[in-house]
Design a protein around this motif. Sequence first.
Motif, short mmCIF file in Angstrom:
data_model
loop_
_atom_site.label_atom_id
_atom_site.label_comp_id
_atom_site.label_asym_id
_atom_site.label_seq_id
_atom_site.Cartn_x
_atom_site.Cartn_y
_atom_site.Cartn_z
N VAL A 1 9.96 68.19 80.66
CA VAL A 1 8.62 67.69 80.32
C VAL A 1 8.00 68.44 79.15
N ASP A 2 8.02 69.77 79.17
CA ASP A 2 7.34 70.52 78.11
C ASP A 2 8.00 70.30 76.75
N ALA A 3 9.33 70.25 76.73
CA ALA A 3 10.01 69.96 75.47
C ALA A 3 9.66 68.56 74.98
N ALA A 4 9.60 67.59 75.91
CA ALA A 4 9.24 66.23 75.52
C ALA A 4 7.81 66.16 74.99
N LEU A 5 6.90 66.93 75.58
CA LEU A 5 5.52 66.93 75.10
C LEU A 5 5.39 67.51 73.69
N LEU A 6 6.35 68.31 73.29
CA LEU A 6 6.33 68.86 71.94
C LEU A 6 6.60 67.77 70.90
N ILE A 7 7.38 66.75 71.26
CA ILE A 7 7.81 65.75 70.28
C ILE A 7 6.64 65.01 69.63
N PRO A 8 5.70 64.40 70.39
CA PRO A 8 4.60 63.70 69.71
C PRO A 8 3.69 64.64 68.93
N ARG A 9 3.60 65.90 69.35
CA ARG A 9 2.82 66.87 68.58
C ARG A 9 3.46 67.11 67.21
N LEU A 10 4.80 67.22 67.18
CA LEU A 10 5.49 67.40 65.92
C LEU A 10 5.33 66.17 65.03
N ILE A 11 5.45 64.99 65.61
CA ILE A 11 5.29 63.75 64.84
C ILE A 11 3.88 63.67 64.27
N GLY A 12 2.90 64.04 65.08
CA GLY A 12 1.51 64.00 64.62
C GLY A 12 1.24 64.93 63.46
N GLU A 13 2.09 65.95 63.29
CA GLU A 13 1.93 66.90 62.18
C GLU A 13 2.84 66.58 61.00
N GLY A 14 3.52 65.43 61.03
CA GLY A 14 4.25 64.99 59.84
C GLY A 14 5.75 64.84 59.98
N HIS A 15 6.34 65.23 61.12
CA HIS A 15 7.78 65.04 61.31
C HIS A 15 8.08 63.56 61.57
N GLN A 16 9.23 63.11 61.12
CA GLN A 16 9.69 61.79 61.48
C GLN A 16 10.13 61.81 62.95
N PRO A 17 9.96 60.70 63.69
CA PRO A 17 10.30 60.71 65.11
C PRO A 17 11.72 61.17 65.42
N ALA A 18 12.70 60.67 64.67
CA ALA A 18 14.08 61.07 64.94
C ALA A 18 14.28 62.56 64.70
N GLU A 19 13.63 63.08 63.67
CA GLU A 19 13.73 64.51 63.37
C GLU A 19 13.09 65.34 64.49
N ALA A 20 11.91 64.90 64.96
CA ALA A 20 11.23 65.62 66.03
C ALA A 20 12.09 65.65 67.29
N GLU A 21 12.70 64.54 67.63
CA GLU A 21 13.57 64.50 68.80
C GLU A 21 14.77 65.45 68.62
N HIS A 22 15.32 65.46 67.41
CA HIS A 22 16.47 66.33 67.15
C HIS A 22 16.10 67.81 67.32
N LEU A 23 14.90 68.18 66.91
CA LEU A 23 14.48 69.58 66.97
C LEU A 23 14.39 70.11 68.39
N VAL A 24 14.20 69.23 69.36
CA VAL A 24 14.11 69.69 70.76
C VAL A 24 15.33 69.27 71.59
N SER A 25 16.27 68.59 70.97
CA SER A 25 17.36 67.97 71.73
C SER A 25 18.27 68.99 72.40
#
Length: 300
Positions: A220-244
Motif C-alpha cells: 500500500v505505501d509504495a503504491a501511494l507513492l506513485i500518484p504523488r510522483l506523477i503529481g510532481e511531473g513523473h510519467q505514470p509508467a516511470e513512477a510505477e517503475h521507480l517503485v516496482s
Amino acid sequence: MHRRSWEELPTALRHAVEAECGPVLRAEGPSAGRNSTFAAFLHTADGTVFVKGVPDYERLVTVHEHEIQINSRLRDAVHEAPRLLWVVRTEGWLLAGYETVPGEHADFTPGSPDVPAVAEALSRLAQQLSPSPAPGVSPLRKRYARLAGWRWLADNHADGLDAWEKQHLDLLIHFDDEVQSILAGDSLVHGDIHQLNLLVHGDQVRLIDWAWSRTGPPWVDAALLIPRLIGEGHQPAEAEHLVSRTWGMQHASATGDAITAFAATIYGQWHRLAVEYPSPHREAAVRGARLWIQHRLSSS
C-alpha cells in the motif's frame, strides 16, 4: 483548527511537560501539519523535542491516541519512525513528545535523489512491518469503505464529473467495491505517504505522522507513492517503475488487478475530498491519481 502557542497552554500542563523534557527556553512552531491544536519544537538545555497534541474534547484526540499507540510499538522496531519519548495527559489535554527528526521534506520531482531513497525506505518498512508489530489496529479496508468516492460523487456531484469519468463511472464504482477485498492483509501500513511526512537527511529517510496507519497488504505505501510522483511531473509508467522493485510491490498480493483497483479508489477518494474540502494542497495529488488510473486502464 486554531493552533495554540506554548504560552497559551495551561500553566500546570506546561509544568508537566517541563518535568519530562526540562525547562523550555524557546518554542518554535512547525512549518506543516493540520491535525494538532498544539504542535511545536520545544528547545531546552538538553536538546529539542517535538511535542504535539489536542484537548480531550477534540474529535481528533482518538487520532493522537492511535499515533501514540503505534509509535510506542515502533520505538524499538524500526529506525525510520521517530521515537516516542513520553506522554502527558493532564488539565484536559493529551500531549506526546517525540524525538526531533532532522532533514528536509522529500523532493518528488523527476531526477531528485530523494525518490529512490524514499522508495528504498518504504521497501524496508514494508518488510519490517509484516506482520504488524501493533496488535488491534483497525484494517485499512474499513477506512476506504467509509471514504469510498465514486458512488458518493455519482450521487452528490454527478454534474461535476467530466466526460471520461462519466464514461467509466460504472467501472470505477465496481473498483471501489472490489478494493475492500484486495486491501486485506496483516502488515502495518502508514497510509498517508506524501512529501510532508517524509524527511530526508543525507542518506537517511524518516517517515513521520503515523496517525492514519492501519493494517493491510504490504504494497500500500509504495503504491501511494506513485500518484504523488506523477503529481510532481513523473510519467505514470516511470513512477510505477521507480517503485516496482520494492518489497511490497514484489509481494504475491500486488497483482495487476489489485493495483488497478487501488488506483481507481485512490482517485475517487481524493476527488471526493477535493469536492467536500477544497484546498490547493490537494490539486497535485488528485491530478496524479487521475493520470495514474487513466494510464492503467489504457494499458490493460
